[in-house]
Design a protein around this motif. Structure first.
Motif, PDB file in Angstrom:
ATOM      1  N   TYR A  46       0.843  -1.213   0.000  1.00 53.37           N
ATOM      2  CA  TYR A  46       0.000   0.000   0.000  1.00 53.37           C
ATOM      3  C   TYR A  46       0.874   1.258   0.000  1.00 53.37           C
ATOM      4  CZ  TYR A  46      -2.883   3.285   2.971  1.00 53.37           C
ATOM      5  OH  TYR A  46      -3.540   4.342   3.556  1.00 53.37           O
ATOM      6  N   ARG A  47       1.848   1.294   0.895  1.00 52.95           N
ATOM      7  CA  ARG A  47       2.735   2.454   0.994  1.00 52.95           C
ATOM      8  C   ARG A  47       3.513   2.631  -0.299  1.00 52.95           C
ATOM      9  NH1 ARG A  47       1.381   6.091   2.757  1.00 52.95           N
ATOM     10  NH2 ARG A  47       0.830   5.111   4.723  1.00 52.95           N
ATOM     11  N   VAL A 153      -0.256  -0.648 -14.757  1.00 52.86           N
ATOM     12  CA  VAL A 153       0.894   0.099 -14.237  1.00 52.86           C
ATOM     13  C   VAL A 153       0.288   1.235 -13.425  1.00 52.86           C
ATOM     14  CG1 VAL A 153       2.944   1.443 -14.852  1.00 52.86           C
ATOM     15  CG2 VAL A 153       2.300  -0.553 -16.227  1.00 52.86           C
ATOM     16  N   GLN A 154       0.436   1.177 -12.099  1.00 53.34           N
ATOM     17  CA  GLN A 154      -0.304   2.076 -11.209  1.00 53.34           C
ATOM     18  C   GLN A 154       0.642   2.778 -10.233  1.00 53.34           C
ATOM     19  OE1 GLN A 154      -4.177   2.094 -11.113  1.00 53.34           O
ATOM     20  NE2 GLN A 154      -3.520   1.521 -13.175  1.00 53.34           N
ATOM     21  N   GLY A 155       0.281   4.010  -9.893  1.00 53.83           N
ATOM     22  CA  GLY A 155       1.068   4.777  -8.923  1.00 53.83           C
ATOM     23  C   GLY A 155       1.500   6.106  -9.494  1.00 53.83           C
ATOM     24  N   PRO A 156       1.995   7.007  -8.620  1.00 53.72           N
ATOM     25  CA  PRO A 156       2.325   8.367  -9.054  1.00 53.72           C
ATOM     26  C   PRO A 156       3.414   8.450 -10.131  1.00 53.72           C
ATOM     27  CG  PRO A 156       2.960   7.999  -6.746  1.00 53.72           C
ATOM     28  CD  PRO A 156       2.127   6.836  -7.165  1.00 53.72           C
ATOM     29  N   LYS A 157       4.265   7.449 -10.251  1.00 50.06           N
ATOM     30  CA  LYS A 157       5.313   7.502 -11.285  1.00 50.06           C
ATOM     31  C   LYS A 157       4.932   6.710 -12.536  1.00 50.06           C
ATOM     32  CE  LYS A 157       8.867   7.488  -7.644  1.00 50.06           C
ATOM     33  NZ  LYS A 157       9.954   6.619  -7.121  1.00 50.06           N
ATOM     34  N   TYR A 195      -7.524  -0.321 -11.254  1.00 47.57           N
ATOM     35  CA  TYR A 195      -8.268  -0.541 -10.012  1.00 47.57           C
ATOM     36  C   TYR A 195      -7.533   0.072  -8.820  1.00 47.57           C
ATOM     37  CZ  TYR A 195     -11.568  -3.332  -7.180  1.00 47.57           C
ATOM     38  OH  TYR A 195     -12.560  -3.763  -6.328  1.00 47.57           O
ATOM     39  N   SER A 196      -7.161   1.354  -8.957  1.00 50.33           N
ATOM     40  CA  SER A 196      -6.614   2.112  -7.823  1.00 50.33           C
ATOM     41  C   SER A 196      -6.957   3.567  -8.052  1.00 50.33           C
ATOM     42  CB  SER A 196      -5.096   1.942  -7.696  1.00 50.33           C
ATOM     43  OG  SER A 196      -4.404   2.932  -8.444  1.00 50.33           O
ATOM     44  N   LYS A 197      -6.796   4.386  -7.027  1.00 41.50           N
ATOM     45  CA  LYS A 197      -7.018   5.831  -7.139  1.00 41.50           C
ATOM     46  C   LYS A 197      -5.702   6.574  -7.272  1.00 41.50           C
ATOM     47  CE  LYS A 197     -11.594   6.372  -6.524  1.00 41.50           C
ATOM     48  NZ  LYS A 197     -12.460   7.025  -7.524  1.00 41.50           N
ATOM     49  N   LEU A 234      -5.978  -4.149  -1.080  1.00 39.12           N
ATOM     50  CA  LEU A 234      -7.231  -4.156  -0.309  1.00 39.12           C
ATOM     51  C   LEU A 234      -7.485  -2.829   0.402  1.00 39.12           C
ATOM     52  CD1 LEU A 234      -9.654  -5.816   0.808  1.00 39.12           C
ATOM     53  CD2 LEU A 234      -8.224  -6.313   2.794  1.00 39.12           C
ATOM     54  N   ILE A 235      -6.461  -2.302   1.072  1.00 43.19           N
ATOM     55  CA  ILE A 235      -6.655  -1.070   1.859  1.00 43.19           C
ATOM     56  C   ILE A 235      -6.981   0.102   0.934  1.00 43.19           C
ATOM     57  CG2 ILE A 235      -5.670   0.449   3.618  1.00 43.19           C
ATOM     58  CD1 ILE A 235      -3.464  -1.753   4.031  1.00 43.19           C
ATOM     59  N   GLU A 236      -6.166   0.250  -0.115  1.00 42.92           N
ATOM     60  CA  GLU A 236      -6.309   1.386  -1.013  1.00 42.92           C
ATOM     61  C   GLU A 236      -7.640   1.355  -1.755  1.00 42.92           C
ATOM     62  OE1 GLU A 236      -5.609   4.011  -4.509  1.00 42.92           O
ATOM     63  OE2 GLU A 236      -6.206   1.920  -4.499  1.00 42.92           O
ATOM     64  N   ARG A 237      -8.098   0.158  -2.136  1.00 46.79           N
ATOM     65  CA  ARG A 237      -9.346   0.094  -2.918  1.00 46.79           C
ATOM     66  C   ARG A 237     -10.562   0.334  -2.021  1.00 46.79           C
ATOM     67  NH1 ARG A 237     -13.677  -3.552  -2.231  1.00 46.79           N
ATOM     68  NH2 ARG A 237     -12.910  -5.487  -1.369  1.00 46.79           N
ATOM     69  N   ILE A 238     -10.464   0.006  -0.734  1.00 43.48           N
ATOM     70  CA  ILE A 238     -11.561   0.346   0.179  1.00 43.48           C
ATOM     71  C   ILE A 238     -11.558   1.859   0.423  1.00 43.48           C
ATOM     72  CG2 ILE A 238     -12.544   0.053   2.492  1.00 43.48           C
ATOM     73  CD1 ILE A 238     -11.310  -2.791   2.513  1.00 43.48           C
TER      74      ILE A 238
END
Ligand code: THG
Length: 367
Positions: A46-47, A153-157, A195-197, A234-238
């Protein structure tokens, strides 16, 4: 704990070799295929997802391909979302409903051309329903599951990593749109979705043979960006309110109960098989709905069965996804709550496996 046994019925993916080399620690089964759930730990993953960039094997998001003159007609029969304004190059999140208005799936529809669509499905056997409709109505359309495996491919970068592999043109892709990009002589659809924000892309990898070459190209290009193998978290999608079909909703729920009314245009979605049923239930409005719920106390156990929700000793709903959120220092959860108790601020009690917890219905999801 007992282990899950592997066999031909539990499908591997074009990226499984890379996933194993990266040290996957846990899997779930999704569309009869392996879906990683943990690499380092759910909290460490998650981090890392929120700070860097991850490559996710989401091959289990199988495609139902519709090809032929009746493809668009068939697609509209499946969903109460009006597809008339949808152009090639667009992706739409579409509730799929049966003749009672019950949710059969909540996929992403990908319009390749007027007569070619992909339905990027959640965890239910949608192919069988779609083949049944196509044949029962004698439609002029081919329905099958192509050799297409999404790689996210997910995440700020994510933009920076993707630009290194596919060129700067990937930066121009708008949210829920896709364009075609070449990799090793193949043309692949690359969408800004996932499937992430945290932002990012999904590559629809057509042809299993190029799976590991693409996986390796992304890890080589992203070495100095701390790229890691990851998975839907799990944490991020909730926190983000991303629903999980089969967990947060089933075919017993209407799109309106799931908070997916904004993706329905039931009056104008002419041809939708569940249209009459939905028009009837939508008139009254739903009597239960998905809500974000903060659960007090220490980190909760994993939610592997619905947890009853009570108020004044009476059952008013259930929680179906829950996790401790390091960023919000609270247990975050997704529940289905009856109308009488769904207002933000309502105090309820949740029966978790390690006892009753106080909890509060939230105004909105956390991210
Ligand atoms: N991508 C692709 N296929 C998929 C998923 C995906 N198939 C399975 C599963 N995920 C289907 N479910 C979802 C749930 C939420 C979203 C996408 C697919 C999603 N929702 C955004 C949100 O709620 O913020 C945006 C929706 C919108 O505004 O259109 O992204 O992830 N290929």
């Amino acid at each position: 704990m007992p282990q899950i046994s592997f066999s031909r019925r539990l499908r591997r993916t074009p990226f499984s070799e890379g996933v194993e080399a990266a040290g996957v620690k846990g899997y779930t089964v999704y569309n009869r295929m392996l879906l990683p759930t943990v690499f380092e730990s759910v909290e460490a993953d998650y981090r890392h997802l929120k700070n860097h960039v991850q490559v996710w094997d989401v091959s289990c998001e199988r495609q139902v391909e519709l090809r032929g003159p009746d493809a668009a007609k068939l697609m509209q029969m499946l969903t109460p979302r009006d597809l008339r304004g949808m152009l090639p190059g667009q992706c739409f999140y579409v509730p799929i409903v049966d003749e009672t208005g019950g949710m059969l799936n909540d996929p992403v529809a990908v319009k390749l051309s007027d007569d070619r669509w992909w339905i990027s499905i959640a965890d239910s056997d949608l192919l069988l329903w779609v083949k049944g409709i196509a044949n029962g109505y004698r439609l002029d359309v081919l329905v099958d599951e192509p050799d297409v495996s999404p790689l996210a491919v997910q995440g700020p970068k994510a933009d920076d990593l993707m630009a290194r592999v596919f060129g700067d043109r990937v930066r121009d892709i708008r949210f829920f749109k896709f364009d075609m990009f070449e990799f090793e002589g193949r043309d692949l659809a690359v969408a800004r979705s996932g499937y992430s924000k945290q932002g990012g892309f999904e590559i629809y990898v057509e042809g299993s043979e190029i799976g590991m070459p693409l996986w390796n190209a992304l890890f080589t290009a992203g070495e100095d960006q701390q790229v890691r193998a990851g998975c839907p978290n799990l944490i991020e999608r909730i926190e983000g309110g991303l629903l999980s079909y089969g967990n947060d909703m089933t075919d017993d729920n209407t799109p309106h109960e799931c908070g997916l009314g904004k993706f329905c245009n039931t009056h104008t979605a002419i041809g939708c098989i569940g249209r009459d049923a939905l028009l009837r239930v939508a008139k009254e409005g739903p009597v239960q709905q998905i809500r974000p719920i903060a659960i007090d106390g220490e980190a909760v156990l994993p939610c592997d069965r619905p947890w009853p929700v009570f108020a004044d000793g009476k059952r008013v709903g259930q929680v179906t996804s829950a996790a401790w959120s390091p960023d919000f220092q609270s247990n975050v959860s997704i529940g289905m709550i009856r109308l009488s108790h769904w207002d933000a601020g309502t105090a309820v009690e949740v029966e978790t496996p390690d006892g009753m917890r106080r909890a509060t219905v939230q105004e909105r999801f956390w991210i």
